[in-house]
Design an enzyme around this catalytic site. Structure first.
Site, PDB file in Angstrom:
ATOM      1  N   ASP A 205     -13.640   2.304 -56.120  1.00  0.00           N
ATOM      2  CA  ASP A 205     -14.478   1.559 -56.552  1.00  0.00           C
ATOM      3  C   ASP A 205     -14.489   0.152 -56.712  1.00  0.00           C
ATOM      4  OD1 ASP A 205     -15.384   2.584 -58.247  1.00  0.00           O
ATOM      5  OD2 ASP A 205     -17.466   2.336 -57.653  1.00  0.00           O
ATOM      6  N   GLU A 455      -9.391  10.659 -61.150  1.00  0.00           N
ATOM      7  CA  GLU A 455      -9.595  11.854 -59.522  1.00  0.00           C
ATOM      8  C   GLU A 455      -8.371  11.279 -58.931  1.00  0.00           C
ATOM      9  OE1 GLU A 455     -13.782  10.341 -57.805  1.00  0.00           O
ATOM     10  OE2 GLU A 455     -14.776  11.200 -59.893  1.00  0.00           O
ATOM     11  N   TYR A 508     -21.325  14.589 -60.024  1.00  0.00           N
ATOM     12  CA  TYR A 508     -22.434  13.722 -59.445  1.00  0.00           C
ATOM     13  C   TYR A 508     -23.646  13.911 -58.934  1.00  0.00           C
ATOM     14  CZ  TYR A 508     -19.904   9.229 -61.352  1.00  0.00           C
ATOM     15  OH  TYR A 508     -19.627   8.396 -61.749  1.00  0.00           O
ATOM     16  N   GLU A 544     -18.052  12.406 -65.825  1.00  0.00           N
ATOM     17  CA  GLU A 544     -18.840  11.103 -65.227  1.00  0.00           C
ATOM     18  C   GLU A 544     -19.646  11.809 -64.910  1.00  0.00           C
ATOM     19  OE1 GLU A 544     -16.437   8.544 -62.138  1.00  0.00           O
ATOM     20  OE2 GLU A 544     -15.182   8.320 -63.314  1.00  0.00           O
TER      21      GLU A 544
HETATM   22  C1  GCB Z   1     -16.182   8.288 -59.447  1.00  0.00           C
HETATM   23  C2  GCB Z   1     -14.958   7.440 -60.026  1.00  0.00           C
HETATM   24  C3  GCB Z   1     -15.726   5.331 -60.413  1.00  0.00           C
HETATM   25  C4  GCB Z   1     -16.911   5.789 -59.238  1.00  0.00           C
HETATM   26  C5  GCB Z   1     -17.775   6.457 -59.318  1.00  0.00           C
HETATM   27  C6  GCB Z   1     -19.339   6.000 -58.534  1.00  0.00           C
HETATM   28  O1  GCB Z   1     -15.931   9.164 -59.425  1.00  0.00           O
HETATM   29  O2  GCB Z   1     -14.324   8.334 -61.081  1.00  0.00           O
HETATM   30  O3  GCB Z   1     -14.848   5.233 -60.380  1.00  0.00           O
HETATM   31  O4  GCB Z   1     -17.373   4.105 -59.878  1.00  0.00           O
HETATM   32  O5  GCB Z   1     -17.487   7.283 -58.939  1.00  0.00           O
HETATM   33  O6  GCB Z   1     -19.573   5.427 -59.099  1.00  0.00           O
HETATM   34  O7  GCB Z   1     -19.120   6.658 -57.553  1.00  0.00           O
END
Ligand code: GCB
Length: 656
Positions: A205, A455, A508, A544
């Site tokens: 992204d 990832e 997430y 993350e």
């Molecule tokens: C992820 C990626 C990271 C993104 C993030 C997001 O898993 O590793 O590069 O910026 O999610 O905020 O979507």
């Protein structure tokens, strides 16, 4: 310098479809030299940073400039130029749509080389990084081609320069990402209102900023000079005696003369400039320095004097004791070790409290900016972090030096992000990115782990042998640091973890899955971490977690995108982490992200990725204050650090 490299420029970007599942472990080119340019009594350094002239190629005709030899004269003779700062990404500098340009752009500038440089010296041209691919000419003569953003490259230009006269440097930079670049992308031709246009897409992204991102230097060396210095360190069990092992390689004719026995004199100075150890070695050009008593390098908040650095002075002497060259570098003395449960520094278990980050800021994009770098380190220390991952590519050499000085631990990541469609060619480039990274960063005490990917699609069959080869290659280059990768596929599908030393996972909860459900975080995080540990029996990091947060948006009860929501998301994760910490093998938490950053345009992003704890202008969101309390609380609990005076705001006599 091979001239044929320039014939590699082709008019078409070839789409690559990988079908090769049988991967062969081929050699990759070895980096030579590339010591960070430093002045000494035998070396001069000159910066070529400043305002350069800039031309963008026609998107439909990216190789026209090569065919028409734009490098043969000033760019302005071929095309109208615009001013462009170096270092900086070019994307956000103009008011037109240079931002979304795909393909080649050109830079040039003039510079003087002093007459004095013609005498008995060699001159090197060094780029800190150009993203993604660079072709360089001096006075119209080909010098070097380099593929891979975020990593330095250099070439000797002694015979190409005019001494005591004006010279010209020309750079062509290509930002196109295809299936065999690191990272991968796709170039497609699609219809638009004017006919057809070229579109760059990629699955990660962050915005694909491009240009001359870091400083450009000219530097001199003597004819025979110190080309490489490699340092490793050790500590006695009681951490009172330190050892510095150094090995040097020399380049130059004097190194080849049979009757000339070159010697290395190594001197180690402490912070006060007092000589604490020295040695002279011959033949092997390497040796060991012993420091007793030693001040080990400790991470921030793990010790009252973190980031302690010695200065190593390397002197190259000829048989008659003539001083040929001097190079100095900072050295931190520490040990790293790891097992199936823990990661230890100087024998003490580490709990990482950190961030995933980006090199990203308004206007400059990914261009090196010292003001930003110093502000970021001040914020890292303010918030009590002891680590960050260089997500998702190598960060500037200047920031690595800063991390050494401030005791911030680095998980050093190569530019492989979202890797898919594994192929033999991609494997070679991926390995090369790690080779270049390790060569550049191997002497930094702050670098405590290599991250070989972010990832990757590790659920696919070919990921198994692909990552085994990448991990083993990394290990063959550096056995002193563990290897990780930030994995996003589920632990049941993953095929890379067996090749790693430490498992990092990105997840997430309450954002990409169960959006808004704060009640579906804590147990999910606990369960997933346990599952990863069960599967691989290795230490686990959550690399993350986070939630997009629009600064100033407040909603009670918490609602997605609000500051309240980010704060709650963090808090629910903290609960999980504290449960997991009791298990012994959970060794770190990394918030995504340190600061808001620019992304490609998409309907999931409002002005970029807003998962920052700090805004893009580096001001704290509400969650920053919560995170600060946690990181310092962990520091006090685990490492006996003290609290900053302003950590808790006074409320009433009874509550503190
Ligand atoms: C992820 C990626 C990271 C993104 C993030 C997001 O898993 O590793 O590069 O910026 O999610 O905020 O979507």
């Amino acid at each position: 310098m091979s001239l044929s490299i320039f014939s590699l420029v082709t008019g078409l970007y070839v789409l690559h479809f990988s079908i090769a599942l049988i991967l062969v472990n081929k050699e990759v080119p070895q980096t030579r030299g590339m010591l960070y340019p430093r002045e000494s009594e035998t070396r001069e350094v000159r910066s070529l940073d400043g305002i350069w002239n800039f031309v963008r190629s026609d998107q439909a005709n990216p190789t026209q400039g090569v065919r028409d030899e734009w490098y043969a004269k000033e760019l302005s003779k071929s095309r109208p130029t615009i001013p462009m700062p170096v270092p900086a990404s070019y994307n956000d500098i103009t008011t037109d749509n240079l931002r979304d340009h795909v393909g080649t752009v050109w830079y040039d500038r003039k510079f003087f080389v002093p007459r004095s440089w013609s005498k008995d010296q060699r001159i090197w041209l060094r780029f800190g990084s150009v993203h993604y691919e660079a072709y360089v000419w001096i006075n119209g003569q080909k010098v070097v081609k380099h593929e891979m953003g975020h990593l330095p490259f250099e070439a000797e230009v002694t015979d190409l320069l005019s001494y005591g006269a004006e010279n010209r440097i020309t750079v062509m930079c290509d930002n196109a990402l295809i299936q065999t670049t690191v990272p991968q992308g796709r170039i497609t031709e699609v219809p638009n209102d004017g006919g057809m246009t070229i579109v760059q897409s990629y699955t990660f992204d962050f915005f694909n900023y491009a240009g001359i991102h870091r400083s450009v230097h000219l530097y001199t060396t003597p004819r025979t000079f110190i080309e490489e210095v490699e340092v490793t360190t050790n500590l006695s069990k009681d951490a009172t005696v330190g050892e510095v092992f150094y090995s040097v390689s020399v380049n130059g004719s004097a190194a080849n003369e049979a009757d000339n026995v070159l010697q290395i004199q190594a001197n180690l100075y402490d912070k006060d400039g007092i000589l604490v150890a020295n040695a002279t070695s011959d033949q092997k050009l390497g040796g060991k320095l012993q420091v007793n008593p030693v001040k080990p390098w400790w991470p921030y908040l793990m010790h009252s004097e973190p980031g302690y650095l010695y200065q190593l002075e390397i002197k190259l002497l000829a048989t008659n004791d003539e001083l040929l060259d001097v190079y100095r570098l900072k050295v931190g003395i520490r040990t790293l070790s790891w097992n199936s449960q823990q990661f230890l520094i100087n024998g003490k278990p580490v709990y990482f409290r950190g961030f995933g980050r980006h090199e990203d800021s308004d206007i400059r994009g990914k261009g090196l900016d010292n003001a930003l770098m110093v502000r970021d380190f001040n914020l890292l220390k303010w918030i009590g972090a002891n680590a960050y991952r260089t997500s998702h590519y190598p960060y500037s050499e200047e920031s690595m030096q800063f991390a050494d000085e401030h005791g911030i631990m680095i998980i050093d990541e190569c530019p492989s992000v979202d890797t898919e469609n594994f192929s033999q060619e991609l494997l070679g480039k991926h390995k090369s990115s790690l080779e270049q990274l390790i060569h550049r960063d191997r002497n930094h005490p702050s670098v405590v782990m290599w991250s070989i990917a972010n990832e990757p699609r590790t659920g696919s069959v070919s990921a198994d042998s692909y990552f085994e080869l990448v991990a083993n290659f990394t290990r063959s280059l550096d056995k002193t640091r563990p290897i990780t990768a930030a994995i996003a596929v589920s632990n049941t599908q993953d095929k890379a973890g067996r090749s790693l030393d430490i498992i990092s996972f990105n997840r997430y909860n309450a954002w990409y899955s169960n959006a808004g459900r704060l009640d579906m975080i804590t147990q999910n995080v606990i369960d997933e971490a346990i599952a990863w540990n069960k599967r691989y029996n290795k230490p686990i990091i959550m690399s993350e977690y986070g939630a997009d947060t629009l600064e100033g948006l407040h909603m009670q009860p918490a609602y997605v995108w609000s500051e309240e929501f980010q704060t709650e998301v963090f808090s629910r994760h903290f609960k999980a982490f504290d449960e997991l910490r009791k298990k012994g093998w959970f060794i770190g938490e990394f918030v995504w992200n340190f600061a808001d950053f620019k992304t490609a345009q998409s309907y999931t992003r409002v002005g970029g990725n807003k998962k920052g704890v700090f805004t893009r202008a580096r001001q704290p969101k509400a969650a920053a204050h919560l995170l600060r309390k946690r990181y310092f609380a962990l520091g006090r609990d685990l490492d006996q650090c003290s609290f900053p005076e302003d950590l808790f705001t006074y409320i009433a006599d009874l509550i503190s």
